[in-house]
Design a protein around this motif. Structure first.
Motif, PDB file in Angstrom:
ATOM      1  N   ARG A  95      -8.336  -3.230  -3.229  1.00  0.00           N
ATOM      2  CA  ARG A  95      -7.655  -2.414  -4.248  1.00  0.00           C
ATOM      3  C   ARG A  95      -7.496  -3.223  -5.531  1.00  0.00           C
ATOM      4  NH1 ARG A  95      -1.505  -0.834  -3.147  1.00  0.00           N
ATOM      5  NH2 ARG A  95      -1.448  -3.128  -3.156  1.00  0.00           N
ATOM      6  N   PHE A 105      -1.019   7.614   1.716  1.00  0.00           N
ATOM      7  CA  PHE A 105      -2.438   7.714   1.393  1.00  0.00           C
ATOM      8  C   PHE A 105      -3.259   6.876   2.368  1.00  0.00           C
ATOM      9  CE2 PHE A 105      -0.404   8.552  -2.755  1.00  0.00           C
ATOM     10  CZ  PHE A 105      -0.996   9.765  -3.059  1.00  0.00           C
ATOM     11  N   LEU A 157       0.845  -1.193   0.000  1.00  0.00           N
ATOM     12  CA  LEU A 157       0.000   0.000   0.000  1.00  0.00           C
ATOM     13  C   LEU A 157       0.886   1.250   0.000  1.00  0.00           C
ATOM     14  CD1 LEU A 157      -2.638  -1.047   2.681  1.00  0.00           C
ATOM     15  CD2 LEU A 157      -2.864  -1.182   0.197  1.00  0.00           C
ATOM     16  N   LEU A 158       0.360   2.337  -0.548  1.00  0.00           N
ATOM     17  CA  LEU A 158       1.095   3.600  -0.554  1.00  0.00           C
ATOM     18  C   LEU A 158       0.963   4.245   0.832  1.00  0.00           C
ATOM     19  CD1 LEU A 158      -0.037   4.883  -4.054  1.00  0.00           C
ATOM     20  CD2 LEU A 158       2.157   3.848  -3.452  1.00  0.00           C
ATOM     21  N   GLU A 211      -8.024   6.177  -0.166  1.00  0.00           N
ATOM     22  CA  GLU A 211      -7.260   6.721  -1.294  1.00  0.00           C
ATOM     23  C   GLU A 211      -6.483   5.626  -2.019  1.00  0.00           C
ATOM     24  OE1 GLU A 211      -6.464  11.204   0.500  1.00  0.00           O
ATOM     25  OE2 GLU A 211      -5.165   9.523   1.069  1.00  0.00           O
ATOM     26  N   ASN A 212      -6.010   4.620  -1.286  1.00  0.00           N
ATOM     27  CA  ASN A 212      -5.308   3.514  -1.926  1.00  0.00           C
ATOM     28  C   ASN A 212      -6.221   2.721  -2.858  1.00  0.00           C
ATOM     29  OD1 ASN A 212      -2.344   2.536  -1.201  1.00  0.00           O
ATOM     30  ND2 ASN A 212      -3.109   3.645   0.586  1.00  0.00           N
ATOM     31  N   GLN A 217      -4.461  -4.211   6.556  1.00  0.00           N
ATOM     32  CA  GLN A 217      -3.692  -3.783   5.396  1.00  0.00           C
ATOM     33  C   GLN A 217      -3.903  -4.734   4.223  1.00  0.00           C
ATOM     34  OE1 GLN A 217       0.266  -3.668   6.993  1.00  0.00           O
ATOM     35  NE2 GLN A 217       0.007  -1.654   7.934  1.00  0.00           N
ATOM     36  N   ARG A 226      -4.301   5.766   7.463  1.00  0.00           N
ATOM     37  CA  ARG A 226      -3.169   5.384   6.618  1.00  0.00           C
ATOM     38  C   ARG A 226      -2.702   3.977   7.005  1.00  0.00           C
ATOM     39  NH1 ARG A 226       0.579  10.859   5.974  1.00  0.00           N
ATOM     40  NH2 ARG A 226      -1.083  12.180   5.095  1.00  0.00           N
ATOM     41  N   PRO A 227      -1.959   3.295   6.115  1.00  0.00           N
ATOM     42  CA  PRO A 227      -1.546   1.908   6.383  1.00  0.00           C
ATOM     43  C   PRO A 227      -0.859   1.706   7.728  1.00  0.00           C
ATOM     44  CG  PRO A 227      -1.154   2.430   4.099  1.00  0.00           C
ATOM     45  CD  PRO A 227      -1.609   3.707   4.743  1.00  0.00           C
ATOM     46  N   ALA A 282      -5.495  -4.241   0.457  1.00  0.00           N
ATOM     47  CA  ALA A 282      -4.808  -4.669  -0.765  1.00  0.00           C
ATOM     48  C   ALA A 282      -5.720  -5.529  -1.639  1.00  0.00           C
ATOM     49  CB  ALA A 282      -3.540  -5.445  -0.409  1.00  0.00           C
ATOM     50  N   ALA A 296      -6.532   4.368   3.484  1.00  0.00           N
ATOM     51  CA  ALA A 296      -7.073   3.144   2.901  1.00  0.00           C
ATOM     52  C   ALA A 296      -7.990   3.472   1.728  1.00  0.00           C
ATOM     53  CB  ALA A 296      -7.830   2.350   3.961  1.00  0.00           C
TER      54      ALA A 296
END
Length: 229
Positions: A159, A103, A99-100, A107-108, A152, A143-144, A156, A105
């Motif tokens: 996503r 950003f 994950l980025l 936004e990812n 996480q 965020r992650p 993923a 969750a």
């Protein structure tokens, strides 16, 4: 009329040169995954699972044979067409979530949809829906670094499904998790694949989880065969 397979390999060969001699990792693999079907791929390290997933995901070209995604032959596609097929028709989940970190969750999950051309409003609506499906509606702004390992990996997974692919490819998606968390993540993955009729090919060393999928296949001597203990 029968349904078009989500994914198909036809007589796929992958040959490398090693110390000036040919090394045939895949020796004419045939494989079909139907929409909504979860197929486990097992086998020892070095058997060719990762090579097969790379070819299935159009990240590597076979030496011979063809890859079909949703009935479309990818064998003669140029690089741009293959990139488009990966973006719209294939989702990837790895052992580590990737994950980025800067950003949230939400936004990812939104970002790959924007890259694929969806407008932000629709992308955010779908991200809200997907995160709710895996029990993360209350965590989508985090965020992650503020999410657990299982959370996480659930981000993923959704996503990977954000662009409504035909095929999900997963390489040890629970391999970095403790048994309880792995069970939770696998349950979410299974439910969402069934719900959206997504074909999935999942490489794993976890034979207990593999046994709960629709089929268990094994990489053996460069071929894919039915698994037997």
């Amino acid at each position: 009329m029968s349904e078009t397979p989500a994914f198909e390999l036809r007589r796929v060969v992958r040959r490398f040169e090693q110390a000036g001699r040919p090394l045939e990792v895949l020796r004419g693999v045939d494989l079909i995954v139907q929409p909504g079907e979860l197929v486990a791929l097992v086998g020892p390290s070095g058997a060719g699972k990762s090579t097969l997933l790379q070819i299935a995901g159009l990240l590597e070209r076979p030496t011979a044979g063809d890859v079909l995604i949703g009935g479309h032959s990818c064998g003669t596609m140029g690089d741009d067409a293959r990139t488009g097929m990966r973006r719209h028709s294939i989702g990837f989940v790895y052992q580590f979530h990737h994950l980025l970190p800067e950003f949230s969750a939400l936004e990812n999950v939104v970002l790959p949809q924007l890259i694929a051309g969806l407008n932000r409003k629709e992308a955010e609506e779908r991200a809200h829906e997907l995160l709710a499906m895996v029990g993360l509606a209350e965590r989508e702004d985090h965020r992650p670094a503020r999410l657990s390992g299982g959370e996480q990996q659930r981000v993923a997974i959704v996503r990977a499904m954000a662009n409504v692919p035909k095929l999900l490819l997963a390489d040890e998606p629970t391999g970095n998790l403790d048994p309880h968390t792995a069970e939770d993540v696998f349950g979410h993955l299974t439910r969402i694949c069934r719900a959206v009729r997504l074909g999935a090919l999942i490489a794993t060393h976890n034979l207990e989880l593999a046994a709960r999928m629709d089929r268990v296949l094994e990489m053996r001597d460069g071929l894919v065969v039915e698994y037997s203990r």
